[in-house]
Design a protein around this motif. Structure first.
Motif, mmCIF file in Angstrom:
data_model
loop_
_atom_site.group_PDB
_atom_site.id
_atom_site.type_symbol
_atom_site.label_atom_id
_atom_site.label_comp_id
_atom_site.label_asym_id
_atom_site.label_seq_id
_atom_site.Cartn_x
_atom_site.Cartn_y
_atom_site.Cartn_z
ATOM 1 N N THR A 1 0.767 -1.305 -0.049
ATOM 2 C CA THR A 1 0.011 0.083 0.050
ATOM 3 C C THR A 1 0.919 1.030 0.001
ATOM 4 O OG1 THR A 1 -0.292 0.143 2.450
ATOM 5 C CG2 THR A 1 -1.962 -1.256 1.470
ATOM 6 N N ASP A 2 0.377 2.418 -0.121
ATOM 7 C CA ASP A 2 1.201 3.544 -0.294
ATOM 8 C C ASP A 2 1.704 3.755 1.206
ATOM 9 O OD1 ASP A 2 1.837 6.370 -1.009
ATOM 10 O OD2 ASP A 2 0.259 7.029 0.223
ATOM 11 N N ALA A 3 0.973 3.659 2.229
ATOM 12 C CA ALA A 3 1.198 3.448 3.703
ATOM 13 C C ALA A 3 2.536 2.589 3.999
ATOM 14 C CB ALA A 3 0.194 3.157 4.580
ATOM 15 N N SER A 4 2.777 1.783 3.077
ATOM 16 C CA SER A 4 3.854 0.995 3.283
ATOM 17 C C SER A 4 5.200 0.965 2.421
ATOM 18 C CB SER A 4 3.635 -0.514 3.349
ATOM 19 O OG SER A 4 3.276 -0.980 2.071
ATOM 20 N N PHE A 5 5.043 2.230 1.790
ATOM 21 C CA PHE A 5 5.976 2.404 0.716
ATOM 22 C C PHE A 5 7.199 3.335 1.615
ATOM 23 C CE2 PHE A 5 8.317 4.849 -2.504
ATOM 24 C CZ PHE A 5 8.279 3.808 -3.589
ATOM 25 N N PRO A 6 8.354 3.067 1.309
ATOM 26 C CA PRO A 6 9.441 3.344 2.187
ATOM 27 C C PRO A 6 10.050 4.982 1.574
ATOM 28 C CG PRO A 6 10.430 1.819 1.183
ATOM 29 C CD PRO A 6 9.001 1.853 0.885
ATOM 30 N N TYR A 7 9.256 5.880 1.507
ATOM 31 C CA TYR A 7 9.725 7.222 1.054
ATOM 32 C C TYR A 7 11.143 7.864 1.259
ATOM 33 C CZ TYR A 7 4.758 7.475 -1.009
ATOM 34 O OH TYR A 7 3.943 7.383 -1.531
ATOM 35 N N ASP A 8 11.505 7.306 2.492
ATOM 36 C CA ASP A 8 12.945 8.034 2.859
ATOM 37 C C ASP A 8 13.857 7.088 2.400
ATOM 38 O OD1 ASP A 8 11.876 5.775 4.286
ATOM 39 O OD2 ASP A 8 13.358 6.005 6.200
ATOM 40 N N ARG A 9 13.664 5.901 1.798
ATOM 41 C CA ARG A 9 14.621 4.935 1.319
ATOM 42 C C ARG A 9 14.978 4.798 -0.145
ATOM 43 N NH1 ARG A 9 15.376 -0.395 5.117
ATOM 44 N NH2 ARG A 9 17.185 -0.401 4.405
ATOM 45 N N VAL A 10 13.854 5.587 -0.863
ATOM 46 C CA VAL A 10 13.536 5.300 -2.252
ATOM 47 C C VAL A 10 13.549 6.719 -2.802
ATOM 48 C CG1 VAL A 10 12.189 4.375 -4.219
ATOM 49 C CG2 VAL A 10 12.428 3.179 -2.235
ATOM 50 N N GLY A 11 14.286 6.951 -3.818
ATOM 51 C CA GLY A 11 14.516 8.556 -4.373
ATOM 52 C C GLY A 11 13.205 8.877 -5.315
ATOM 53 N N SER A 12 13.025 7.791 -6.090
ATOM 54 C CA SER A 12 11.809 8.171 -7.219
ATOM 55 C C SER A 12 11.600 6.517 -7.850
ATOM 56 C CB SER A 12 12.548 8.988 -8.560
ATOM 57 O OG SER A 12 13.658 8.402 -8.911
ATOM 58 N N TRP A 13 10.352 6.581 -8.370
ATOM 59 C CA TRP A 13 9.757 5.576 -9.181
ATOM 60 C C TRP A 13 9.356 6.071 -10.257
ATOM 61 C CZ3 TRP A 13 4.929 2.211 -6.786
ATOM 62 C CH2 TRP A 13 4.913 1.202 -7.721
ATOM 63 N N VAL A 14 10.014 5.364 -11.492
ATOM 64 C CA VAL A 14 9.459 5.561 -12.972
ATOM 65 C C VAL A 14 8.864 4.363 -13.293
ATOM 66 C CG1 VAL A 14 10.010 6.511 -15.313
ATOM 67 C CG2 VAL A 14 10.985 7.427 -13.081
ATOM 68 N N ASN A 15 7.470 4.324 -13.696
ATOM 69 C CA ASN A 15 6.639 2.928 -14.318
ATOM 70 C C ASN A 15 6.470 3.436 -15.891
ATOM 71 O OD1 ASN A 15 5.309 0.575 -13.902
ATOM 72 N ND2 ASN A 15 3.405 2.028 -14.553
ATOM 73 N N LEU A 16 7.069 2.653 -16.662
ATOM 74 C CA LEU A 16 7.073 2.635 -17.828
ATOM 75 C C LEU A 16 6.482 1.486 -18.571
ATOM 76 C CD1 LEU A 16 10.472 3.063 -17.556
ATOM 77 C CD2 LEU A 16 9.794 4.540 -19.246
ATOM 78 N N HIS A 17 5.024 1.849 -19.283
ATOM 79 C CA HIS A 17 4.404 0.813 -19.486
ATOM 80 C C HIS A 17 3.687 1.077 -20.930
ATOM 81 C CE1 HIS A 17 0.134 2.869 -19.053
ATOM 82 N NE2 HIS A 17 1.039 3.680 -18.342
ATOM 83 N N SER A 18 3.560 -0.011 -21.964
ATOM 84 C CA SER A 18 2.681 0.495 -23.185
ATOM 85 C C SER A 18 1.297 0.132 -23.027
ATOM 86 C CB SER A 18 3.469 -0.478 -24.101
ATOM 87 O OG SER A 18 2.700 -0.683 -25.447
ATOM 88 N N PRO A 19 0.604 1.112 -23.539
ATOM 89 C CA PRO A 19 -0.831 0.911 -23.738
ATOM 90 C C PRO A 19 -1.131 -0.269 -24.536
ATOM 91 C CG PRO A 19 -0.176 3.024 -24.091
ATOM 92 C CD PRO A 19 1.066 2.509 -24.036
ATOM 93 N N ARG A 20 -0.339 -0.857 -25.361
ATOM 94 C CA ARG A 20 -0.795 -2.043 -25.945
ATOM 95 C C ARG A 20 -0.186 -3.548 -25.297
ATOM 96 N NH1 ARG A 20 0.637 0.367 -32.088
ATOM 97 N NH2 ARG A 20 2.634 0.858 -30.947
ATOM 98 N N ASP A 21 0.500 -3.317 -24.315
ATOM 99 C CA ASP A 21 0.725 -4.404 -23.639
ATOM 100 C C ASP A 21 -0.140 -5.230 -22.848
ATOM 101 O OD1 ASP A 21 2.340 -6.082 -21.822
ATOM 102 O OD2 ASP A 21 3.777 -4.875 -21.421
ATOM 103 N N LEU A 22 -0.531 -6.309 -22.892
ATOM 104 C CA LEU A 22 -1.526 -6.917 -22.418
ATOM 105 C C LEU A 22 -1.532 -7.148 -20.810
ATOM 106 C CD1 LEU A 22 -2.768 -9.585 -25.164
ATOM 107 C CD2 LEU A 22 -3.847 -7.477 -24.502
ATOM 108 N N VAL A 23 -0.128 -6.879 -20.344
ATOM 109 C CA VAL A 23 0.071 -7.324 -18.780
ATOM 110 C C VAL A 23 -0.479 -5.783 -18.049
ATOM 111 C CG1 VAL A 23 1.656 -7.858 -16.857
ATOM 112 C CG2 VAL A 23 1.638 -9.119 -19.357
ATOM 113 N N PRO A 24 0.191 -4.778 -18.234
ATOM 114 C CA PRO A 24 -0.631 -3.775 -17.556
ATOM 115 C C PRO A 24 -1.932 -3.362 -17.880
ATOM 116 C CG PRO A 24 1.297 -2.881 -18.946
ATOM 117 C CD PRO A 24 1.244 -4.431 -19.105
#
Length: 287
Positions: free
Chosen positions: A204-227
């Motif tokens: 969950t957002d509450a369990s995300f360690p914002y103090d130990r992670v600098g950034s999160w970039v999520n790259l996804h294709s709109p034509r990819d059947l997984v995301p």
């Protein structure tokens, strides 16, 4: 500064000698970076056998999170400011939009989960806490096996995760070893936008360690059947969703790593000589 890359693979992926390695090396060389050396600045824990296994395996005991919730909450504002900087540099939408309408998404998710062997493995990972502990233990062992920095220094590990590996990454982050931080999490073709994959305690957002992670970039294709056209930001506000263009119904890690904006996102955090790696040209390469 040298940073280690931890690669977390998807279901049934050819981890050793796979095409993703050659594509990653070519992508980084375009920004003046040398190939990553396995076991030194590239860690590739292999848990394919665990995902594919159909017999009970002894699981390690449950281990509590290693981050401090109060520090993480206090660091959230700084993290989100960096997220906005990346969004501006990449020309990325900031709201975690869904490119597929919810009814279509829900129907497609259930249908794809029923017919896809890979997605059945993903569901197995979701439902089986012992399997999740086994995978996490193998990843943590890979981190523990490398030489630790000098006392008082931090070990910076860029996490690059494809497909199911993004769920493994989300399970890893609250349990990072002491002294390890993640300057950037980069996820490719992630199914983390599927709410059903996060039922129960844990991600969950509450369990995300914002103090130990600098950034999160999520790259996804709109034509990819997984995301399936969904980013992760609506479930995880930490994620910056960046759509990229792949051929229809393609999902391979080597395809994602061949997209120029993905190389820019990685080169930027790995210390490329070109400090403009995230400049406006990347926005034209996003889908």
């Amino acid at each position: 500064m040298t940073r280690t890359v931890l690669y977390l693979h998807g279901v049934g992926e050819r981890v050793r000698g796979g095409r993703w390695r050659a594509t990653l090396d070519r992508a980084l060389s375009g920004h003046g970076l040398a190939p990553l050396r396995p076991g030194e600045d590239l860690l590739v824990p292999d848990y394919v056998d665990l995902l594919a296994g159909d017999r009970p395996l002894p699981a390690p005991p449950v281990v509590g999170p290693t981050y401090d919730a109060a520090r993480a909450a206090a660091a959230r504002a700084v993290f989100m400011a960096e997220r906005q900087r990346l969004a501006d540099a990449l020309g990325a939408p900031g709201g975690g939009r869904h490119l597929v309408p919810s009814p279509v998404y829900d129907a497609g998710r259930h249908a794809w989960g029923a017919v896809s062997r890979s997605m059945r493995h993903v569901e197995h990972y979701r439902r089986d806490p012992a399997l999740r502990r086994l995978v996490l233990d193998r990843v943590l062992s890979a981190l523990d096996a490398r030489a630790r920095p000098a006392s008082g220094d931090h070990d910076e590990v860029v996490v690059l995760a494809h497909s199911l590996g993004s769920l493994v990454a989300l399970d890893l982050l609250p349990h990072l070893p002491a002294g390890v931080s993640v300057p950037r999490l980069v996820t490719l073709g992630s199914p983390a936008g599927w709410p059903s994959l996060h039922r129960g305690p844990g991600r969950t957002d509450a369990s995300f360690p914002y103090d130990r992670v600098g950034s999160w970039v999520n790259l996804h294709s709109p034509r990819d059947l997984v995301p399936l056209g969904r980013g992760s930001a609506r479930l995880f506000p930490a994620a910056l969703d960046v759509p990229v263009r792949l051929p229809p119904a393609r999902h391979g890690a080597e395809l994602y790593l061949g997209v120029p904006v993905v190389a820019r996102v990685l080169a930027d955090v790995l210390g490329a000589a070109d400090r403009g790696a995230l400049a406006a040209g990347a926005a034209r390469e996003a889908g």
